[in-house]
Design a protein around this motif. Structure first.
Motif: not given
Lengths: 97, 314
Positions: A1-5, A47-50, B123-134
Protein backbone atom coordinates in the motif's frame (compact mmCIF):
# COMPACT_ATOMS: atom_id res chain seq x y z
CA UNK A 1 0.00 0.00 0.00
CA UNK A 2 3.02 2.26 0.35
CA UNK A 3 2.87 3.68 -3.21
CA UNK A 4 -0.72 4.82 -2.67
CA UNK A 5 0.18 6.54 0.57
CA UNK A 6 3.18 8.23 -1.05
CA UNK A 7 0.98 9.42 -3.92
CA UNK A 8 -1.49 10.73 -1.38
CA UNK A 9 1.29 12.62 0.40
CA UNK A 10 2.51 14.12 -2.90
CA UNK A 11 -0.98 15.28 -3.82
CA UNK A 12 -1.47 16.75 -0.35
CA UNK A 13 1.78 18.72 -0.64
CA UNK A 14 0.77 20.02 -4.07
CA UNK A 15 -2.57 21.16 -2.65
CA UNK A 16 -0.92 22.88 0.29
CA UNK A 17 1.54 24.64 -2.02
CA UNK A 18 -1.35 25.82 -4.17
CA UNK A 19 -3.10 27.34 -1.17
CA UNK A 20 0.10 29.10 -0.13
CA UNK A 21 1.26 30.35 -3.52
CA UNK A 22 -1.78 31.19 -5.62
CA UNK A 23 -3.54 34.52 -5.10
CA UNK A 24 -6.83 33.77 -6.84
CA UNK A 25 -9.48 32.64 -4.39
CA UNK A 26 -10.90 29.99 -6.72
CA UNK A 27 -7.59 28.28 -7.46
CA UNK A 28 -6.63 28.39 -3.78
CA UNK A 29 -9.97 26.78 -3.00
CA UNK A 30 -9.21 24.02 -5.49
CA UNK A 31 -6.00 23.42 -3.57
CA UNK A 32 -8.10 22.71 -0.50
CA UNK A 33 -10.16 20.27 -2.55
CA UNK A 34 -6.98 18.53 -3.67
CA UNK A 35 -5.87 18.13 -0.06
CA UNK A 36 -9.24 16.58 0.83
CA UNK A 37 -8.88 14.18 -2.10
CA UNK A 38 -5.39 13.19 -0.99
CA UNK A 39 -6.73 12.43 2.48
CA UNK A 40 -9.49 10.36 0.88
CA UNK A 41 -6.94 8.34 -1.05
CA UNK A 42 -5.05 7.63 2.16
CA UNK A 43 -8.29 6.57 3.87
CA UNK A 44 -9.17 4.16 1.08
CA UNK A 45 -5.64 2.75 0.91
CA UNK A 46 -5.59 2.12 4.65
CA UNK A 47 -9.04 0.56 4.46
CA UNK A 48 -7.56 -2.05 2.17
CA UNK A 49 -4.45 -2.31 4.29
CA UNK A 50 -6.46 -3.07 7.41
CA UNK A 51 -9.27 -4.96 5.73
CA UNK A 52 -11.82 -2.60 7.24
CA UNK A 53 -14.64 -0.85 5.39
CA UNK A 54 -14.70 2.00 7.92
CA UNK A 55 -11.99 3.80 5.94
CA UNK A 56 -14.14 3.84 2.82
CA UNK A 57 -17.12 5.07 4.83
CA UNK A 58 -15.08 7.93 6.30
CA UNK A 59 -13.87 8.83 2.80
CA UNK A 60 -17.51 8.93 1.73
CA UNK A 61 -18.38 11.30 4.56
CA UNK A 62 -15.39 13.48 3.67
CA UNK A 63 -16.76 13.72 0.13
CA UNK A 64 -20.17 14.84 1.36
CA UNK A 65 -18.72 17.41 3.73
CA UNK A 66 -16.45 18.65 0.94
CA UNK A 67 -19.49 19.13 -1.29
CA UNK A 68 -21.21 21.22 1.40
CA UNK A 69 -18.02 23.18 1.95
CA UNK A 70 -17.66 23.91 -1.76
CA UNK A 71 -21.22 25.21 -1.95
CA UNK A 72 -20.70 27.65 0.91
CA UNK A 73 -17.19 28.65 -0.19
CA UNK A 74 -18.20 29.39 -3.75
CA UNK A 75 -21.18 31.40 -2.49
CA UNK A 76 -18.77 33.46 -0.40
CA UNK A 77 -16.54 33.96 -3.44
CA UNK A 78 -19.50 35.06 -5.57
CA UNK A 79 -20.73 37.55 -2.98
CA UNK A 80 -17.18 38.85 -2.51
CA UNK A 81 -16.91 39.31 -6.25
CA UNK A 82 -20.19 41.21 -6.29
CA UNK A 83 -19.04 43.54 -3.53
CA UNK A 84 -15.40 44.09 -4.54
CA UNK A 85 -15.26 43.09 -8.24
CA UNK A 86 -12.23 40.91 -7.59
CA UNK A 87 -11.53 37.39 -6.33
CA UNK A 88 -7.89 37.92 -5.45
CA UNK A 89 -7.20 37.09 -1.84
CA UNK A 90 -4.73 39.98 -1.71
CA UNK A 91 -7.47 42.53 -2.20
CA UNK A 92 -9.66 41.28 0.59
CA UNK A 93 -8.43 43.63 3.28
CA UNK A 94 -11.79 44.93 4.43
CA UNK A 95 -10.87 44.55 8.09
CA UNK A 96 -7.79 46.73 7.76
CA UNK A 97 -9.50 50.03 7.01
CA UNK B 1 -16.03 -6.44 -11.20
CA UNK B 2 -13.06 -6.66 -8.91
CA UNK B 3 -11.47 -10.04 -8.44
CA UNK B 4 -11.49 -10.74 -4.76
CA UNK B 5 -7.87 -10.73 -3.80
CA UNK B 6 -7.49 -12.83 -0.75
CA UNK B 7 -4.44 -11.13 0.68
CA UNK B 8 -4.86 -7.65 -0.80
CA UNK B 9 -1.25 -7.32 -1.91
CA UNK B 10 -0.54 -5.34 -5.08
CA UNK B 11 -0.48 -7.61 -8.12
CA UNK B 12 1.81 -6.80 -11.03
CA UNK B 13 -1.14 -5.63 -13.10
CA UNK B 14 -2.03 -3.23 -10.32
CA UNK B 15 1.54 -1.96 -10.32
CA UNK B 16 1.28 -1.19 -14.02
CA UNK B 17 -2.06 0.54 -13.51
CA UNK B 18 -0.66 2.56 -10.64
CA UNK B 19 2.38 3.71 -12.60
CA UNK B 20 0.23 4.70 -15.54
CA UNK B 21 -2.33 6.63 -13.53
CA UNK B 22 -0.30 8.15 -10.70
CA UNK B 23 2.05 10.27 -12.88
CA UNK B 24 -0.94 11.65 -14.76
CA UNK B 25 -2.57 12.57 -11.46
CA UNK B 26 0.55 14.29 -10.15
CA UNK B 27 1.24 16.20 -13.36
CA UNK B 28 -2.37 17.33 -13.63
CA UNK B 29 -2.42 18.35 -9.98
CA UNK B 30 0.76 20.40 -10.36
CA UNK B 31 -1.08 22.45 -12.98
CA UNK B 32 -2.87 23.97 -9.99
CA UNK B 33 0.41 25.62 -9.06
CA UNK B 34 1.75 26.46 -12.50
CA UNK B 35 -1.27 27.13 -14.72
CA UNK B 36 -1.68 30.81 -15.40
CA UNK B 37 -5.40 30.70 -16.11
CA UNK B 38 -7.93 29.39 -13.63
CA UNK B 39 -9.83 27.42 -16.29
CA UNK B 40 -6.74 25.40 -17.14
CA UNK B 41 -6.24 24.60 -13.49
CA UNK B 42 -9.87 23.50 -13.18
CA UNK B 43 -9.70 21.14 -16.15
CA UNK B 44 -6.44 19.63 -14.90
CA UNK B 45 -8.10 19.19 -11.51
CA UNK B 46 -10.88 17.22 -13.20
CA UNK B 47 -8.22 14.95 -14.72
CA UNK B 48 -6.74 14.40 -11.26
CA UNK B 49 -10.17 13.48 -9.88
CA UNK B 50 -10.73 10.93 -12.63
CA UNK B 51 -7.30 9.41 -12.00
CA UNK B 52 -8.15 9.12 -8.32
CA UNK B 53 -11.38 7.35 -9.23
CA UNK B 54 -9.39 4.81 -11.25
CA UNK B 55 -7.13 4.27 -8.24
CA UNK B 56 -10.18 3.73 -6.03
CA UNK B 57 -11.30 0.96 -8.35
CA UNK B 58 -7.87 -0.59 -8.02
CA UNK B 59 -8.16 -0.27 -4.24
CA UNK B 60 -11.34 -2.37 -4.12
CA UNK B 61 -13.59 0.62 -3.59
CA UNK B 62 -15.81 0.74 -6.71
CA UNK B 63 -18.61 2.53 -4.87
CA UNK B 64 -16.29 5.35 -3.86
CA UNK B 65 -14.92 5.47 -7.40
CA UNK B 66 -18.40 6.06 -8.79
CA UNK B 67 -19.12 8.62 -6.07
CA UNK B 68 -15.84 10.34 -6.89
CA UNK B 69 -16.75 10.65 -10.56
CA UNK B 70 -20.32 11.75 -9.88
CA UNK B 71 -19.73 14.06 -6.92
CA UNK B 72 -16.30 15.50 -7.63
CA UNK B 73 -15.95 15.68 -11.39
CA UNK B 74 -19.66 15.90 -12.08
CA UNK B 75 -20.86 18.28 -9.42
CA UNK B 76 -18.08 20.05 -7.58
CA UNK B 77 -15.75 20.83 -10.48
CA UNK B 78 -18.67 21.89 -12.66
CA UNK B 79 -19.70 24.23 -9.84
CA UNK B 80 -16.18 25.63 -9.92
CA UNK B 81 -16.46 26.19 -13.66
CA UNK B 82 -19.85 27.88 -13.20
CA UNK B 83 -18.37 30.30 -10.70
CA UNK B 84 -15.34 30.87 -12.93
CA UNK B 85 -17.62 31.84 -15.79
CA UNK B 86 -19.57 34.05 -13.41
CA UNK B 87 -16.61 36.03 -12.10
CA UNK B 88 -14.89 36.28 -15.46
CA UNK B 89 -12.84 33.68 -17.26
CA UNK B 90 -10.28 36.06 -18.70
CA UNK B 91 -9.01 37.14 -15.29
CA UNK B 92 -5.46 35.85 -15.26
CA UNK B 93 -4.03 35.31 -11.83
CA UNK B 94 -1.56 37.93 -10.68
CA UNK B 95 1.79 36.46 -9.81
CA UNK B 96 3.09 39.50 -8.01
CA UNK B 97 4.30 38.87 -4.50
CA UNK B 98 2.54 41.06 -1.96
CA UNK B 99 4.30 39.65 1.07
CA UNK B 100 8.04 39.71 0.52
CA UNK B 101 9.64 36.29 0.50
CA UNK B 102 6.32 34.55 0.83
CA UNK B 103 6.76 32.38 -2.24
CA UNK B 104 10.21 31.20 -1.21
CA UNK B 105 8.94 30.46 2.28
CA UNK B 106 6.00 28.54 0.82
CA UNK B 107 8.25 26.40 -1.36
CA UNK B 108 10.56 25.68 1.57
CA UNK B 109 7.58 24.76 3.73
CA UNK B 110 6.17 22.50 1.01
CA UNK B 111 9.47 20.70 0.51
CA UNK B 112 9.75 20.19 4.25
CA UNK B 113 6.19 18.89 4.46
CA UNK B 114 6.85 16.51 1.56
CA UNK B 115 10.04 15.26 3.20
CA UNK B 116 8.31 14.65 6.51
CA UNK B 117 5.23 12.96 5.05
CA UNK B 118 6.97 10.80 2.46
CA UNK B 119 9.81 9.96 4.83
CA UNK B 120 7.41 8.85 7.52
CA UNK B 121 5.33 6.78 5.13
CA UNK B 122 8.24 5.19 3.33
CA UNK B 123 10.00 4.22 6.55
CA UNK B 124 6.88 2.72 8.11
CA UNK B 125 6.94 -1.06 8.18
CA UNK B 126 3.41 -1.94 7.18
CA UNK B 127 2.28 -5.51 7.73
CA UNK B 128 0.94 -7.50 4.82
CA UNK B 129 -2.25 -5.81 3.61
CA UNK B 130 -5.36 -7.60 4.73
CA UNK B 131 -7.55 -6.72 1.72
CA UNK B 132 -11.20 -5.77 1.79
CA UNK B 133 -13.20 -8.74 3.04
CA UNK B 134 -15.85 -10.03 0.69
CA UNK B 135 -19.17 -8.52 1.66
CA UNK B 136 -21.95 -10.98 2.43
CA UNK B 137 -24.52 -8.97 0.48
CA UNK B 138 -24.28 -6.88 -2.65
CA UNK B 139 -20.55 -6.52 -3.06
CA UNK B 140 -18.74 -3.32 -2.14
CA UNK B 141 -21.76 -0.95 -2.22
CA UNK B 142 -23.66 -3.36 -0.04
CA UNK B 143 -20.81 -3.58 2.42
CA UNK B 144 -20.39 0.20 2.58
CA UNK B 145 -24.16 0.61 3.01
CA UNK B 146 -24.17 -1.92 5.85
CA UNK B 147 -21.49 0.07 7.66
CA UNK B 148 -23.09 3.50 6.98
CA UNK B 149 -26.64 2.55 7.93
CA UNK B 150 -25.64 0.06 10.57
CA UNK B 151 -22.86 1.79 12.48
CA UNK B 152 -23.23 5.47 11.60
CA UNK B 153 -26.93 6.33 11.21
CA UNK B 154 -26.66 9.47 13.34
CA UNK B 155 -23.64 10.69 11.36
CA UNK B 156 -25.58 10.16 8.17
CA UNK B 157 -28.47 12.28 9.43
CA UNK B 158 -26.04 14.93 10.62
CA UNK B 159 -24.46 15.04 7.18
CA UNK B 160 -27.88 15.36 5.55
CA UNK B 161 -28.65 18.31 7.81
CA UNK B 162 -25.30 19.82 6.88
CA UNK B 163 -26.09 19.55 3.18
CA UNK B 164 -29.45 21.27 3.58
CA UNK B 165 -27.87 23.98 5.72
CA UNK B 166 -25.16 24.52 3.13
CA UNK B 167 -27.71 24.86 0.33
CA UNK B 168 -29.74 27.34 2.39
CA UNK B 169 -26.58 29.23 3.30
CA UNK B 170 -25.58 29.54 -0.34
CA UNK B 171 -29.02 30.88 -1.22
CA UNK B 172 -28.93 33.39 1.63
CA UNK B 173 -25.38 34.52 0.89
CA UNK B 174 -25.91 35.11 -2.80
CA UNK B 175 -29.31 36.71 -2.36
CA UNK B 176 -29.44 40.35 -3.31
CA UNK B 177 -32.10 42.73 -2.05
CA UNK B 178 -33.46 44.84 -4.89
CA UNK B 179 -32.89 48.47 -3.92
CA UNK B 180 -34.40 50.11 -6.99
CA UNK B 181 -37.60 49.17 -8.78
CA UNK B 182 -37.17 46.80 -11.67
CA UNK B 183 -36.61 48.50 -15.02
CA UNK B 184 -38.35 46.55 -17.72
CA UNK B 185 -38.52 47.12 -21.45
CA UNK B 186 -41.32 49.68 -21.12
CA UNK B 187 -39.52 51.78 -18.50
CA UNK B 188 -36.29 51.66 -20.50
CA UNK B 189 -38.01 52.81 -23.69
CA UNK B 190 -39.76 55.67 -21.91
CA UNK B 191 -36.48 56.77 -20.37
CA UNK B 192 -34.75 56.59 -23.74
CA UNK B 193 -37.36 58.79 -25.44
CA UNK B 194 -37.25 61.28 -22.56
CA UNK B 195 -33.49 61.51 -22.74
CA UNK B 196 -33.80 62.17 -26.45
CA UNK B 197 -30.36 60.85 -27.31
CA UNK B 198 -30.90 57.68 -29.33
CA UNK B 199 -34.40 56.39 -29.85
CA UNK B 200 -33.71 54.06 -32.74
CA UNK B 201 -31.45 51.03 -32.48
CA UNK B 202 -27.72 51.64 -32.75
CA UNK B 203 -26.25 51.30 -36.25
CA UNK B 204 -24.93 47.89 -37.17
CA UNK B 205 -21.14 47.47 -37.34
CA UNK B 206 -19.37 47.34 -40.65
CA UNK B 207 -21.94 49.05 -42.87
CA UNK B 208 -20.11 50.66 -45.81
CA UNK B 209 -16.78 49.80 -44.20
CA UNK B 210 -14.28 47.54 -45.93
CA UNK B 211 -15.38 44.52 -43.90
CA UNK B 212 -18.51 43.73 -41.96
CA UNK B 213 -16.95 42.03 -38.94
CA UNK B 214 -18.41 42.96 -35.57
CA UNK B 215 -15.30 44.87 -34.53
CA UNK B 216 -15.24 47.16 -37.57
CA UNK B 217 -17.12 50.39 -36.93
CA UNK B 218 -19.68 51.52 -39.46
CA UNK B 219 -19.19 54.58 -41.64
CA UNK B 220 -21.77 57.28 -42.02
CA UNK B 221 -22.71 58.94 -45.29
CA UNK B 222 -19.74 61.29 -45.12
CA UNK B 223 -17.19 58.59 -44.37
CA UNK B 224 -16.96 59.38 -40.68
CA UNK B 225 -16.62 56.57 -38.18
CA UNK B 226 -19.62 55.73 -36.03
CA UNK B 227 -17.98 54.46 -32.85
CA UNK B 228 -21.24 53.37 -31.25
CA UNK B 229 -21.81 50.77 -33.97
CA UNK B 230 -19.17 48.52 -32.41
CA UNK B 231 -20.55 46.43 -29.51
CA UNK B 232 -19.93 48.00 -26.16
CA UNK B 233 -18.02 45.05 -24.73
CA UNK B 234 -15.52 45.17 -27.62
CA UNK B 235 -15.08 48.90 -27.09
CA UNK B 236 -14.54 48.44 -23.36
CA UNK B 237 -11.80 45.91 -24.03
CA UNK B 238 -10.22 48.11 -26.69
CA UNK B 239 -10.72 45.48 -29.37
CA UNK B 240 -12.48 47.73 -31.86
CA UNK B 241 -10.57 47.96 -35.10
CA UNK B 242 -9.18 51.31 -36.12
CA UNK B 243 -10.65 52.09 -39.48
CA UNK B 244 -7.59 54.06 -40.63
CA UNK B 245 -6.93 53.33 -44.28
CA UNK B 246 -10.29 51.76 -44.90
CA UNK B 247 -12.20 54.94 -44.26
CA UNK B 248 -11.79 58.48 -45.40
CA UNK B 249 -8.77 59.53 -43.35
CA UNK B 250 -10.12 62.72 -41.90
CA UNK B 251 -13.32 64.57 -42.15
CA UNK B 252 -13.02 68.28 -41.54
CA UNK B 253 -15.88 70.53 -40.73
CA UNK B 254 -14.73 73.27 -43.11
CA UNK B 255 -15.23 71.05 -46.12
CA UNK B 256 -18.88 70.41 -45.41
CA UNK B 257 -20.19 72.74 -42.75
CA UNK B 258 -23.75 71.47 -42.93
CA UNK B 259 -22.77 67.85 -42.51
CA UNK B 260 -24.53 65.59 -40.08
CA UNK B 261 -22.67 64.49 -36.96
CA UNK B 262 -21.17 60.98 -36.95
CA UNK B 263 -24.23 59.47 -35.35
CA UNK B 264 -26.55 61.30 -37.69
CA UNK B 265 -28.17 58.27 -39.38
CA UNK B 266 -29.77 57.44 -36.06
CA UNK B 267 -30.62 61.00 -35.13
CA UNK B 268 -34.31 61.63 -34.90
CA UNK B 269 -34.07 65.38 -35.56
CA UNK B 270 -32.43 66.23 -38.87
CA UNK B 271 -32.63 70.00 -38.33
CA UNK B 272 -29.95 70.23 -35.67
CA UNK B 273 -27.03 69.80 -38.04
CA UNK B 274 -26.82 73.34 -39.45
CA UNK B 275 -27.87 74.95 -36.21
CA UNK B 276 -25.06 73.43 -34.16
CA UNK B 277 -21.68 73.14 -35.89
CA UNK B 278 -20.49 70.27 -33.61
CA UNK B 279 -16.92 71.47 -33.25
CA UNK B 280 -15.65 68.80 -30.84
CA UNK B 281 -17.18 65.84 -32.55
CA UNK B 282 -15.88 66.17 -36.05
CA UNK B 283 -12.12 65.96 -35.44
CA UNK B 284 -12.52 63.44 -32.67
CA UNK B 285 -14.86 61.05 -34.41
CA UNK B 286 -12.57 59.58 -37.07
CA UNK B 287 -9.44 59.81 -34.94
CA UNK B 288 -10.65 57.74 -32.00
CA UNK B 289 -13.29 55.29 -33.05
CA UNK B 290 -12.79 53.20 -29.93
CA UNK B 291 -13.99 55.91 -27.62
CA UNK B 292 -17.64 56.12 -26.95
CA UNK B 293 -17.35 59.61 -25.51
CA UNK B 294 -16.57 61.24 -28.82
CA UNK B 295 -19.67 59.73 -30.32
CA UNK B 296 -21.81 60.63 -27.36
CA UNK B 297 -20.99 64.31 -27.64
CA UNK B 298 -22.80 65.10 -30.89
CA UNK B 299 -25.90 63.70 -29.28
CA UNK B 300 -25.96 66.53 -26.80
CA UNK B 301 -27.35 69.12 -29.22
CA UNK B 302 -30.17 66.75 -30.01
CA UNK B 303 -31.39 67.15 -26.46
CA UNK B 304 -32.48 70.65 -27.40
CA UNK B 305 -35.07 69.13 -29.69
CA UNK B 306 -36.69 66.97 -27.06
CA UNK B 307 -39.81 69.14 -26.78
CA UNK B 308 -40.44 68.57 -30.45
CA UNK B 309 -39.76 64.87 -29.97
CA UNK B 310 -42.20 64.46 -27.17
CA UNK B 311 -44.81 66.45 -29.05
CA UNK B 312 -44.49 64.02 -31.88
CA UNK B 313 -44.77 61.06 -29.53
CA UNK B 314 -47.97 62.27 -27.99
Amino acid sequence: MTPYIVLSAVLFVIGATTVLVRRGAIVAFMGIELMLNAANLAFVAFARQNGDLNGQVIAFFVMVVAAAEVVVGLAIIVSLFRARRTVSVDDENLLRH
Amino acid sequence: MIPDVADGAMSSAEWVLFWVVAPIAVVAASALIFARRAVTATICMVATMVCLAVLYVALDAPFLAMAQVVVYTGAIMMLFIFVLMLVGVDVADSFTETIRGQRVASVVFSLGLAAVLIGAVARAALPDPAGIPASPSGGNPGGVAAVIFGDYPFTLELVGTLLITAALGAVVMTHRVRLTPRRGQRELSIARVKAGTQVTPLPAPGVYAGRNAADVPALDAMGGVIATSVPESLRARGQAQQIGAAAQPAFDAAQAPSALPPSAPADPAPSDGPAEPDEPAEPDGPAEPAESDSAAEPDEPAAADTPADEGGEE
